[in-house]
Design a protein around this motif. Structure first.
Motif, mmCIF file in Angstrom:
data_model
loop_
_atom_site.group_PDB
_atom_site.id
_atom_site.type_symbol
_atom_site.label_atom_id
_atom_site.label_comp_id
_atom_site.label_asym_id
_atom_site.label_seq_id
_atom_site.Cartn_x
_atom_site.Cartn_y
_atom_site.Cartn_z
ATOM 1 N N THR A 5 -5.444 9.496 -6.780
ATOM 2 C CA THR A 5 -5.783 9.073 -5.415
ATOM 3 C C THR A 5 -6.523 7.744 -5.477
ATOM 4 O O THR A 5 -7.207 7.436 -6.467
ATOM 5 N N THR A 6 -6.374 6.962 -4.417
ATOM 6 C CA THR A 6 -7.060 5.678 -4.367
ATOM 7 C C THR A 6 -8.510 5.879 -3.929
ATOM 8 O O THR A 6 -8.846 6.849 -3.256
ATOM 9 N N GLU A 50 0.855 4.057 -2.943
ATOM 10 C CA GLU A 50 0.497 5.442 -2.658
ATOM 11 C C GLU A 50 1.605 6.401 -3.088
ATOM 12 O O GLU A 50 1.341 7.487 -3.614
ATOM 13 N N ASP A 54 0.819 -1.200 0.000
ATOM 14 C CA ASP A 54 0.000 0.000 0.000
ATOM 15 C C ASP A 54 0.859 1.258 0.000
ATOM 16 O O ASP A 54 0.576 2.230 -0.705
#
Length: 308
Positions: free
Chosen positions: A248-249, A240, A236
């Motif tokens: 953006t997630t 990111e 993650d």
């Protein structure tokens, strides 16, 4: 674009209720056109005006560029949601009755009808009474009597209601076949999955107004909001960092077959998607990236709620 049907500023009121308020839309020739909207939006009123069951208070309806008249009804086939078969008549007898009403002579009417009965696997029901038909069988008969005179414009109101998946798929194929052979189809339904499968264009009516029109692909793309699905292999934190300042997630990553994670991301319109892909390639094991467009069901809800 060549339009077979034009609705120009059509309004219709009943006692204490405005069913349609200045509605305009254009139906392209040779398309399957979805007419959508919540209950009470005005769809059925518009269909009744197109089929001259009722007349508009104001505005115009043009078929092939000319004002729609009573003589044009033979160019239109209409299958309402509420089926209108006479239960005590025999199936073939009733089908012939409707075919003659639509302008076909006796022998030609029977020839075409028997072909359609064979095509839809109901030939054995020709001499049976309508009251002995299942709902699905009755709908097949209604479908046949709607299309037998080969109208240039077909209107189907909830045509798949009551069908099992196999027969629903059969009817979808027949509708698409009619389109491919030159007919134009107006398709009214609440089933948004069917809209995605067979409609080329749609109009969404809400509270008597046309609030959304266009091709299904263009509407889904414009409502998509630049969201994408990424298949990757990275932590993650690394993922990111690869997106930092670029995208953006959306939500959490989920595991998928082969150890690759599936993550939804949003890329702002002012960002270069190629730069996002390059950064993902440099920092992650990138397997795939594809645009995620909203479903017609999501679009329907957002448009009706005023959040589209």
């Amino acid at each position: 674009m060549d339009n077979i049907l034009q609705i120009e500023k059509v309004s219709k009121s009943y006692t204490g209720h405005k069913a349609l308020d200045d509605v305009s839309l254009n139906v392209p020739r040779g398309a399957v056109y979805g007419l959508l909207g919540p209950n009470g939006a005005g769809k059925t009123t518009l269909i009744r005006i197109i089929t001259r069951i009722t007349l508009a208070d104001s505005g115009r309806v043009l078929l092939d560029g000319k004002t729609l008249t009573a003589d044009d009804i033979f160019k239109i086939g209409y299958m309402p949601e509420e089926r209108g078969l006479y239960k005590k008549m025999r199936v073939g007898e009733q089908a012939l009755f409707f075919a003659r009403l639509r302008g076909l002579e006796g022998r030609e009417a029977e020839r075409r009808l028997r072909q359609w009965f064979e095509r839809l696997s109901i030939a054995d029901w020709w001499d049976k009474r309508v009251e002995d038909l299942s709902k699905g069988m009755a709908q097949k008969v209604q479908f046949i009597t709607t299309v037998v005179h080969e109208p240039k414009l077909l209107i189907f109101d909830e045509p798949f209601s009551g069908f099992d998946p196999i027969n629903a798929n059969l009817l979808k194929e027949e509708i698409l076949g009619l389109r491919d052979r030159g007919a134009t189809v107006i398709f009214s339904t609440h089933n948004m999955a069917s809209v995605e499968e067979i409609c080329d264009h749609i109009t969404l009516i809400n509270k008597s107004h046309n609030i959304l029109s266009g091709s299904v692909e263009e509407i889904r793309r414009s409502a998509g909001g630049n969201n994408f699905e990424v298949l990757h292999r990275a932590s993650d934190t690394t993922f990111e960092q690869a997106l930092a300042g670029r995208a953006t997630t959306i939500g959490q990553s989920v595991g998928v077959v082969g150890g690759f994670r599936q993550t939804k991301i949003h890329i702002p319109e002012d960002r270069d998607i190629r730069a996002v892909i390059a950064s993902l390639n440099d920092n992650c094991e990138l397997r795939a990236l594809r645009e995620v467009m909203p479903s017609m069901n999501d679009i329907f809800i957002r448009a009706v709620n005023g959040t589209l």
